[in-house]
Design an enzyme around this catalytic site. Structure first.
Site, mmCIF file in Angstrom:
data_model
loop_
_atom_site.group_PDB
_atom_site.id
_atom_site.type_symbol
_atom_site.label_atom_id
_atom_site.label_comp_id
_atom_site.label_asym_id
_atom_site.label_seq_id
_atom_site.Cartn_x
_atom_site.Cartn_y
_atom_site.Cartn_z
ATOM 1 N N SER A 75 0.850 -1.194 0.000
ATOM 2 C CA SER A 75 0.000 0.000 0.000
ATOM 3 C C SER A 75 0.884 1.241 0.000
ATOM 4 C CB SER A 75 -0.840 -0.037 1.284
ATOM 5 O OG SER A 75 -1.407 1.229 1.550
ATOM 6 N N TYR A 95 -2.354 -1.169 10.508
ATOM 7 C CA TYR A 95 -2.352 -1.407 9.056
ATOM 8 C C TYR A 95 -1.029 -0.957 8.453
ATOM 9 C CZ TYR A 95 -3.796 -1.261 4.164
ATOM 10 O OH TYR A 95 -3.868 -1.468 2.806
HETATM 11 N N1 LIG Z 1 -8.858 -0.431 -1.153
HETATM 12 C C1 LIG Z 1 -7.814 0.337 -0.868
HETATM 13 O O1 LIG Z 1 -7.940 1.559 -0.711
HETATM 14 C C2 LIG Z 1 -6.437 -0.283 -0.755
HETATM 15 C C3 LIG Z 1 -5.321 0.571 -0.820
HETATM 16 C C4 LIG Z 1 -4.048 0.010 -0.715
HETATM 17 C C5 LIG Z 1 -3.914 -1.358 -0.536
HETATM 18 N N2 LIG Z 1 -5.024 -2.156 -0.466
HETATM 19 C C6 LIG Z 1 -4.814 -3.578 -0.258
HETATM 20 O O2 LIG Z 1 -5.418 -4.303 -1.303
HETATM 21 C C7 LIG Z 1 -5.792 -5.588 -0.824
HETATM 22 C C8 LIG Z 1 -7.238 -5.847 -1.177
HETATM 23 O O3 LIG Z 1 -8.030 -4.882 -0.490
HETATM 24 P P1 LIG Z 1 -9.497 -4.485 -0.971
HETATM 25 O O4 LIG Z 1 -9.589 -3.020 -0.875
HETATM 26 O O5 LIG Z 1 -9.815 -5.156 -2.237
HETATM 27 O O6 LIG Z 1 -10.334 -5.094 0.257
HETATM 28 P P2 LIG Z 1 -11.769 -5.814 0.298
HETATM 29 O O7 LIG Z 1 -12.633 -5.330 -0.791
HETATM 30 O O8 LIG Z 1 -12.212 -5.705 1.704
HETATM 31 O O9 LIG Z 1 -11.415 -7.340 -0.026
HETATM 32 C C9 LIG Z 1 -10.643 -8.089 0.849
HETATM 33 C C10 LIG Z 1 -10.667 -9.534 0.397
HETATM 34 O O10 LIG Z 1 -9.827 -10.267 1.279
HETATM 35 C C11 LIG Z 1 -10.579 -11.316 1.876
HETATM 36 N N3 LIG Z 1 -10.040 -11.531 3.204
HETATM 37 C C12 LIG Z 1 -9.997 -10.662 4.243
HETATM 38 N N4 LIG Z 1 -9.421 -11.244 5.307
HETATM 39 C C13 LIG Z 1 -9.075 -12.488 4.921
HETATM 40 C C14 LIG Z 1 -8.447 -13.579 5.564
HETATM 41 N N5 LIG Z 1 -8.071 -13.510 6.854
HETATM 42 N N6 LIG Z 1 -8.228 -14.720 4.867
HETATM 43 C C15 LIG Z 1 -8.612 -14.814 3.563
HETATM 44 N N7 LIG Z 1 -9.238 -13.824 2.917
HETATM 45 C C16 LIG Z 1 -9.460 -12.679 3.583
HETATM 46 C C17 LIG Z 1 -12.038 -10.848 1.837
HETATM 47 O O11 LIG Z 1 -12.981 -11.913 1.840
HETATM 48 P P3 LIG Z 1 -13.614 -12.527 3.218
HETATM 49 O O12 LIG Z 1 -14.024 -11.368 4.047
HETATM 50 O O13 LIG Z 1 -14.728 -13.386 2.794
HETATM 51 O O14 LIG Z 1 -12.516 -13.326 3.830
HETATM 52 C C18 LIG Z 1 -12.055 -10.165 0.478
HETATM 53 O O15 LIG Z 1 -12.170 -11.115 -0.547
HETATM 54 C C19 LIG Z 1 -5.523 -5.586 0.687
HETATM 55 O O16 LIG Z 1 -4.294 -6.199 0.949
HETATM 56 C C20 LIG Z 1 -5.462 -4.110 1.008
HETATM 57 O O17 LIG Z 1 -4.690 -3.853 2.132
HETATM 58 C C21 LIG Z 1 -6.280 -1.660 -0.573
#
Ligand SMILES: NC(=O)c1ccc[n+]([C@@H]2O[C@H](COP(=O)([O-])OP(=O)(O)OC[C@H]3O[C@@H](n4cnc5c(N)ncnc54)[C@H](OP(=O)(O)O)[C@@H]3O)[C@@H](O)[C@H]2O)c1
Length: 276
Positions: free
Chosen positions: A139, A152
């Site tokens: 991130s 985080y």
């Molecule tokens: N969105 C942003 O602004 C942003 C910015 C920078 C980096 N990121 C990174 O991008 C990645 C994806 O984030 P996102 O924004 O797409 O989040 P999201 O929409 O909340 O999706 C998270 C995914 O991870 C799964 N998950 C969460 N905890 C888990 C666990 N313990 N074991 C297995 N699966 C798990 C969730 O499914 P379940 O809940 O069913 O397990 C879901 O499929 C993350 O690493 C996040 O830190 C996001």
């Protein structure tokens, strides 16, 4: 690295960036496997992307990772790409005396220990392939502390450091190591935090990440991640000061201990957190 005809395992593929990785990589002709904790979300994803293969598995749980490894390799011995995407982000007030010691470290367990354990479990198999890849999703908040979500930032900075070490240690193996330094994006994670501005569209973000992999660029900085990279290099204290202002806005002044006002130099008076 060519991104067709691979067998790709994505953790957390049921929403947000993980779902978008699955969608785009399927469209390129890959076999795509996704994980998640919630069986209903896995079933819903299967409805939307019928070619995807789903596995219920929690990256926080080492026993789940071992079982996933066994199941995946039995069914998909050609697995050659691992995308560590699953992640969680919460606002946490470290001045809250009610914080539970186990729950406090959830981000570290999911965002940092999860990928480390996934890599270690799948590494012997990946090294036995002709060519393989690991992509870790960090991130922009791996580049600067973000005091509103302290665990985080710590987890993503740790993952970034680990990813760099992993790349060095695997340099003479067939496994390439990539990092996606993701900017804020319009996903359920951002919705839960209440973030509404400056969000990149997941399809554009993931397309940029895949472009970087295709061009063998070890690190991708799509959208505003480039800006954070520059500012955190140029003037890290200024950036921390600006981001720190959000803490008092969100949580107010920290309570004085035993009725004493915070001392100069204590977090409440720390100049970078001053609001005036
Ligand atoms: N969105 C942003 O602004 C942003 C910015 C920078 C980096 N990121 C990174 O991008 C990645 C994806 O984030 P996102 O924004 O797409 O989040 P999201 O929409 O909340 O999706 C998270 C995914 O991870 C799964 N998950 C969460 N905890 C888990 C666990 N313990 N074991 C297995 N699966 C798990 C969730 O499914 P379940 O809940 O069913 O397990 C879901 O499929 C993350 O690493 C996040 O830190 C996001």
């Amino acid at each position: 690295m060519d991104l067709r005809h691979h067998t790709i395992l994505i953790t957390g593929g049921t929403s947000g960036l993980g779902f978008e990785f699955a969608r785009q990589l399927l469209a390129l002709g890959n076999t795509v496997l996704i994980t998640g904790r919630d069986s209903a979300k896995l079933a819903a994803t299967k409805q939307l992307l019928p070619q995807v293969h789903t596995f219920q598995s929690d990256v926080r749980n080492p026993a789940d990772i071992a079982q996933l490894h066994e199941q995946v390799l039995a069914q998909f011995p050609a697995l050659d790409v691992l995308i560590n995407n699953a992640g969680e982000m919460r606002k946490l007030n470290l001045n809250d005396p009610a914080l539970d010691l186990l729950d406090l470290t959830r981000e570290v367990e999911i965002n940092l220990l999860g990928p480390i354990r996934m890599v270690q479990q799948f590494l012997p198999h990946l090294k036995a392939q002709k060519a393989a890849a690991i992509l870790n999703v960090t991130s922009g908040l791996a580049l600067t502390p973000f005091p509103l979500t302290p665990m985080y930032g710590a987890s993503k900075a740790g993952l970034r450091s680990y990813t760099k070490s992993l790349r060095v240690q695997l340099q003479h193996t067939p496994v390439r190591v990539f990092e996606l330094v993701a900017p804020a994006a319009k996903t359920p994670l951002a919705d839960r935090l209440g973030t509404t501005s400056g969000l990149m569209a997941p399809d554009k973000l993931v397309a940029a990440a895949l472009r970087a992999v295709r061009h063998d660029q070890p690190e991708a900085y799509p959208g505003l991640a480039k800006v954070i990279r520059f500012v955190s290099w140029l003037t890290p204290q200024f950036l921390l000061g600006q981001l720190g202002k959000l803490v008092e806005k969100e949580y107010g002044q920290p309570q004085a201990v035993l009725g004493q006002p915070p001392q100069t130099g204590a977090p409440g008076n720390y100049p970078f957190f001053a609001t005036k």
